[in-house]
Each structure stands twice: as structure tokens, then as C-alpha cells.
Write an enzyme that holds these catalytic residues in place. Structure first.
Site, mmCIF file in Angstrom:
data_model
loop_
_atom_site.group_PDB
_atom_site.id
_atom_site.type_symbol
_atom_site.label_atom_id
_atom_site.label_comp_id
_atom_site.label_asym_id
_atom_site.label_seq_id
_atom_site.Cartn_x
_atom_site.Cartn_y
_atom_site.Cartn_z
ATOM 1 N N ASN A 32 0.850 -1.178 0.000
ATOM 2 C CA ASN A 32 0.000 0.000 0.000
ATOM 3 C C ASN A 32 0.893 1.237 0.000
ATOM 4 O OD1 ASN A 32 -1.580 2.236 1.106
ATOM 5 N ND2 ASN A 32 -3.189 0.720 1.368
ATOM 6 N N CYS A 59 -9.796 -3.792 -5.119
ATOM 7 C CA CYS A 59 -8.821 -4.846 -5.392
ATOM 8 C C CYS A 59 -9.513 -6.129 -5.829
ATOM 9 C CB CYS A 59 -7.944 -5.071 -4.165
ATOM 10 S SG CYS A 59 -6.981 -3.594 -3.746
ATOM 11 N N SER A 97 -7.610 -8.930 3.806
ATOM 12 C CA SER A 97 -8.756 -9.215 2.942
ATOM 13 C C SER A 97 -8.935 -8.100 1.913
ATOM 14 C CB SER A 97 -10.000 -9.350 3.824
ATOM 15 O OG SER A 97 -11.122 -9.722 3.086
ATOM 16 N N HIS A 128 -3.416 0.472 -3.394
ATOM 17 C CA HIS A 128 -3.477 -0.541 -2.340
ATOM 18 C C HIS A 128 -2.413 -1.584 -2.641
ATOM 19 C CE1 HIS A 128 -7.900 0.165 -0.893
ATOM 20 N NE2 HIS A 128 -7.123 1.210 -0.706
ATOM 21 N N GLU A 134 -2.522 -4.802 -3.261
ATOM 22 C CA GLU A 134 -2.830 -5.686 -4.389
ATOM 23 C C GLU A 134 -2.672 -4.948 -5.715
ATOM 24 O OE1 GLU A 134 -5.667 -6.790 -0.949
ATOM 25 O OE2 GLU A 134 -4.791 -4.967 -1.807
ATOM 26 N N ASP A 158 -8.142 5.259 3.975
ATOM 27 C CA ASP A 158 -7.721 4.186 3.069
ATOM 28 C C ASP A 158 -8.895 3.301 2.663
ATOM 29 O OD1 ASP A 158 -5.133 3.023 1.926
ATOM 30 O OD2 ASP A 158 -6.120 1.253 2.749
ATOM 31 N N CYS A 183 -10.287 -5.301 -0.589
ATOM 32 C CA CYS A 183 -11.428 -4.391 -0.667
ATOM 33 C C CYS A 183 -12.154 -4.580 -1.998
ATOM 34 C CB CYS A 183 -10.954 -2.949 -0.525
ATOM 35 S SG CYS A 183 -10.071 -2.341 -1.988
#
Length: 146
Positions: A39, A82, A77, A50, A52, A142, A79
Site C-alpha cells: 500500500n 482490489c 482481505s 493498495h 494488491e 484508506d 477491498c
């Protein structure tokens, strides 16, 4: 510890050391890391970096067949943004470090045929809980919370 999750944790730690949110990710194809990221919203004043998304960006432009044979490892996990990228590129499996501090779009991914494995990793949890306690305003920004 799975070496790919460890690589994602290393990315999260790098992000934290840079002053960002400690979320890391790696994209693995046929047992080799082809993209890694963390991130960097704070560091780059970015709306979308982010962990990912950074890993996908750093993997570069790839044929669809590569994504469809890849696994995305992420410390948290994913979002909705992503998860959308995971679905768009047809990544069939996501390994999640933890989902206690944030429950992302795992159900949506599963509903769309993505295998989601949650490790419930203590290191990932500690990175996030410590960060959220110290910087709730950054965390809320975020994840799009007021």
C-alpha cells in the site's frame, strides 16, 4: 510460514517503514513471484495504490493466460477495488493473511468462482491492529470511511 505470504508480509513491513499502511501483496505464477507491492497511498498521494493494486502494477502488462494461472497473496482481505481487479483479470485464487481487522469482498469473490483461503495469520493481524490504533484517520481514509 508460506514463503509467498512471508514475501507479502515483507512488503507490508516495507510500507509501514515508509510511513504507509502495512498491507503487502505478491502475485505468484507457477511458483514464482512475478509482481510484488505494498500500500503506497500515503507515500505517493495515490487514490488507488493498495497493496494488491501495486503488486499487479509492478507485475506489468501480462497476457490473460498468466493471470488465470496465478495466485494473489495479500496480508489483508481485499477491498472492493482490489477484488474488482482480481475478477477483471481472472485470478483464480487469493490467499489472505487475515480478515479480522477488515472483512473485504471475500464472499463476492467466492460467489464469482475465486478460491479464497484465509490464513488468520497473527503477524498480519498485529501489523494492522497496531497501525489502526496509532493512525485511525489514515486507515479510515484508506478504506473510504468518513
Amino acid at each position: 510460514m508460506d514463503p509467498f505470504m512471508q514475501a507479502a508480509i515483507d512488503e507490508a513491513s516495507t510500507g509501514l517503514a515508509e510511513g504507509g499502511v502495512p498491507i503487502g501483496s505478491v502475485l505468484v505464477h507457477r511458483g514464482e513471484i512475478i509482481g510484488r507491492g505494498h500500500n503506497r497511498r500515503q507515500q505517493q498521494s495515490s487514490a488507488i495504490l493498495h497493496g494488491e493494486m501495486d503488486a499487479l502494477e509492478n507485475a506489468g502488462r501480462l497476457p490473460a493466460s498468466v493471470y488465470r494461472e496465478s495466485v494473489l497473496y495479500t496480508t489483508l482481505s481485499p477491498c472492493c477495488m482490489c477484488s474488482g481487479a482480481i475478477l477483471l483479470y481472472g485470478i483464480p485464487k487469493v490467499v489472505v493473511g487475515e480478515n479480522r481487522t477488515f472483512q473485504g469482498e471475500e464472499a463476492h469473490l467466492r460467489d464469482r468462482g475465486v478460491e479464497v483461503e484465509v490464513l488468520d495469520d497473527e503477524t498480519c493481524q498485529k501489523l494492522m491492529t497496531t497501525f489502526i490504533e496509532a493512525h485511525p484517520e489514515i486507515w479510515n481514509e484508506d478504506i473510504g470511511e468518513p
